[in-house]
Scaffold this motif. Structure first.
Motif, short mmCIF file in Angstrom:
data_model
loop_
_atom_site.label_atom_id
_atom_site.label_comp_id
_atom_site.label_asym_id
_atom_site.label_seq_id
_atom_site.Cartn_x
_atom_site.Cartn_y
_atom_site.Cartn_z
N THR A 163 21.72 17.66 24.96
CA THR A 163 22.79 18.55 23.59
C THR A 163 22.41 18.99 22.43
OG1 THR A 163 24.45 17.40 24.57
CG2 THR A 163 24.46 17.39 22.34
N GLN A 214 20.30 24.99 17.96
CA GLN A 214 20.98 26.56 17.73
C GLN A 214 21.53 26.48 16.66
OE1 GLN A 214 20.86 27.36 22.00
NE2 GLN A 214 19.38 27.14 21.97
N ILE A 215 22.77 25.19 16.22
CA ILE A 215 24.14 25.67 15.77
C ILE A 215 23.34 25.88 14.69
CG2 ILE A 215 26.95 25.17 15.88
CD1 ILE A 215 26.42 24.58 18.81
N LEU A 216 22.75 24.24 14.30
CA LEU A 216 22.19 24.47 12.71
C LEU A 216 21.73 25.59 12.52
CD1 LEU A 216 21.94 20.23 13.21
CD2 LEU A 216 23.59 21.45 12.19
N GLN A 217 21.38 26.21 13.05
CA GLN A 217 19.69 27.31 11.83
C GLN A 217 21.09 28.48 12.49
OE1 GLN A 217 16.63 27.79 11.90
NE2 GLN A 217 15.75 26.16 13.17
N GLN A 218 22.04 28.68 13.06
CA GLN A 218 23.18 29.68 13.15
C GLN A 218 24.05 29.36 11.46
OE1 GLN A 218 25.82 30.16 16.03
NE2 GLN A 218 27.49 31.05 15.10
N VAL A 219 24.25 28.11 11.08
CA VAL A 219 25.04 27.73 10.25
C VAL A 219 23.96 27.81 8.96
CG1 VAL A 219 25.63 25.61 8.63
CG2 VAL A 219 25.93 26.54 11.28
N ARG A 240 21.07 22.48 21.72
CA ARG A 240 22.38 23.19 21.17
C ARG A 240 22.64 23.08 20.03
NH1 ARG A 240 23.94 27.79 21.31
NH2 ARG A 240 26.57 27.96 20.90
N ALA A 241 22.28 21.62 19.39
CA ALA A 241 23.17 21.69 18.11
C ALA A 241 21.67 22.22 17.11
CB ALA A 241 22.81 19.74 18.05
#
Length: 147
Positions: free
Chosen positions: A133, A139-144, A136-137
């Motif tokens: 988890t 990766q999402i935080l890098q995207q944000v 994945r978080a």
């Protein structure tokens, strides 16, 4: 497409929770450091020079969001310890360029290693599902962060 009030509130609540968690984790990770007498300000300036490369004192002050006189004091302490060196600016004789020395890079690496080891130890205590988890978080935080 208009989002409902419940969706906006949920996103706002998530934003608060994430920001608080990231701030606390960052603060905790920053506290992990090898024995030494570098202040947080000195370490932050050294980190900026390590990550950004050579900078003028003004550029470093801007990156660190401090006033130039404050940065002058910080750089002076780092120079005294042999962690930062000044070289003449290639095009402006009134300016100098600051860069981490080899010793500065070694000290930076020691701090990074201590922080990474602490965080890895904490993550090792999580379940595989929790680590998945967080992966994945991350990766999402890098995207944000790139948005």
């Amino acid at each position: 497409m208009e989002r409902s009030v419940a969706e906006r509130t949920s996103a706002e609540q998530l934003a608060v929770g994430l920001r608080e968690a990231i701030t606390r984790l960052n603060r905790r990770v920053r506290q992990e450091r090898p024995v030494g007498d570098l202040t947080f300000s000195q370490l932050s300036a050294l980190t900026s020079l390590q990550l950004a490369g050579a900078l003028t004192p003004r550029e470093l002050a801007d990156v660190e969001r401090v006033q130039p006189p404050t940065m002058t004091k910080i750089v002076g302490k780092l120079e005294d310890r042999g962690l930062v060196a000044r070289t003449p600016h290639p095009t402006d004789r009134r300016q100098v360029i600051l860069a981490a020395t080899e010793q500065g890079r070694v000290v930076f690496a020691q701090f990074e290693k201590a922080r990474n080891e602490w965080l890895a130890k904490q993550l090792a205590e999580l379940t595989p599902d929790e680590r998945d988890t967080l992966e994945r978080a991350a990766q999402i935080l890098q995207q944000v962060a790139r948005a």
